[in-house]
Design an enzyme around this catalytic site. Structure first.
Site, PDB file in Angstrom:
ATOM      1  N   TYR A 100       0.840  -1.194   0.000  1.00  0.00           N
ATOM      2  CA  TYR A 100       0.000   0.000   0.000  1.00  0.00           C
ATOM      3  C   TYR A 100       0.874   1.242   0.000  1.00  0.00           C
ATOM      4  CZ  TYR A 100      -2.697   3.853   1.910  1.00  0.00           C
ATOM      5  OH  TYR A 100      -3.244   5.097   2.108  1.00  0.00           O
ATOM      6  N   PHE A 101       0.556   2.162  -0.897  1.00  0.00           N
ATOM      7  CA  PHE A 101       1.275   3.413  -1.104  1.00  0.00           C
ATOM      8  C   PHE A 101       0.515   4.522  -0.368  1.00  0.00           C
ATOM      9  CE2 PHE A 101       2.189   7.126  -3.883  1.00  0.00           C
ATOM     10  CZ  PHE A 101       3.563   7.014  -4.067  1.00  0.00           C
ATOM     11  N   TYR A 110       0.106   8.130   0.745  1.00  0.00           N
ATOM     12  CA  TYR A 110       0.629   9.436   0.331  1.00  0.00           C
ATOM     13  C   TYR A 110      -0.001  10.629   1.039  1.00  0.00           C
ATOM     14  CZ  TYR A 110      -3.598   9.507  -2.550  1.00  0.00           C
ATOM     15  OH  TYR A 110      -4.900   9.472  -2.973  1.00  0.00           O
ATOM     16  N   GLY A 111      -1.126  10.445   1.718  1.00  0.00           N
ATOM     17  CA  GLY A 111      -1.801  11.566   2.391  1.00  0.00           C
ATOM     18  C   GLY A 111      -1.578  11.464   3.888  1.00  0.00           C
ATOM     19  N   SER A 112      -2.659  11.504   4.661  1.00  0.00           N
ATOM     20  CA  SER A 112      -2.494  11.428   6.111  1.00  0.00           C
ATOM     21  C   SER A 112      -1.981  10.063   6.553  1.00  0.00           C
ATOM     22  CB  SER A 112      -3.800  11.778   6.832  1.00  0.00           C
ATOM     23  OG  SER A 112      -4.787  10.817   6.566  1.00  0.00           O
ATOM     24  N   GLU A 136     -11.103   4.846   4.002  1.00  0.00           N
ATOM     25  CA  GLU A 136     -10.909   5.668   2.805  1.00  0.00           C
ATOM     26  C   GLU A 136     -12.178   5.818   1.959  1.00  0.00           C
ATOM     27  OE1 GLU A 136      -8.356   7.480   2.476  1.00  0.00           O
ATOM     28  OE2 GLU A 136      -7.040   6.541   3.940  1.00  0.00           O
ATOM     29  N   TYR A 164      -8.000  17.752   8.839  1.00  0.00           N
ATOM     30  CA  TYR A 164      -6.989  17.059   8.050  1.00  0.00           C
ATOM     31  C   TYR A 164      -5.607  17.696   8.207  1.00  0.00           C
ATOM     32  CZ  TYR A 164      -5.404  14.309   3.987  1.00  0.00           C
ATOM     33  OH  TYR A 164      -4.765  13.427   3.157  1.00  0.00           O
TER      34      TYR A 164
END
Length: 158
Positions: A7-8, A10-12, A76, A123
């Site tokens: 799993y990539f 990239y956000g939080s 998500e 966020y």
């Protein structure tokens, strides 16, 4: 044996503590880069990645159990907010000389693809925690400044 997925994040989900809370069986592997994509804050106020020649997205790469992947899907909003795409990313185990191309899950919002929106207030804190972890793991300040800091203000408590 149950299958695992890469799993990539990239956000939080750059924030390792958040990932451990959401996906307790996760195994952090290192940093990874998605070439010819760009990091944005979309109209929902959350991070997304969009194809963009010449850009790049850096992330933390995790190994997830099937149970963790199901948990992450729920957090998500799959398939409404994001869809899962299997994309080739560059994985850096212990430095650039060890770069490998691997296939990883990347959660992409294919409906909301314009950037420049303000992030959701809640966020900002999670992203700042993630930025701190990203820097500690070796993602460059140059990348953070060029992409993430365009949308995510630094806050005093971080």
């Amino acid at each position: 044996m149950a299958s695992k997925s890469l799993y990539f994040g990239y956000g939080s989900n750059l924030w390792k503590q958040q990932m451990s809370a959401r996906c307790p069986e996760n195994k952090y592997l290192g940093i990874a880069r998605l070439v010819d994509w760009r990091w944005i804050i979309n109209e929902r106020g959350y991070a997304n990645v969009i194809p963009s020649e010449g850009d790049e997205v850096w992330a933390l790469l995790y190994e997830l159990s099937q149970s963790d992947e199901k948990n992450l899907d729920r957090y998500e909003g799959v398939p409404v907010d994001y869809v899962k795409q299997n994309l080739q990313v560059e994985y850096y185990g212990h430095g650039e000389e060890n770069k490998k191309i691997v296939e990883a899950l990347v959660y992409v919002d294919v409906e909301r693809v314009t950037g420049g929106w303000p992030p959701q207030t809640e966020y900002i804190h999670r992203m700042n925690c993630g930025i701190a972890d990203a820097l500690a793991q070796g993602i460059s300040q140059t990348y953070i400044s060029k992409y993430l800091r365009q949308s995510i203000p630094e806050t005093k408590e971080e």
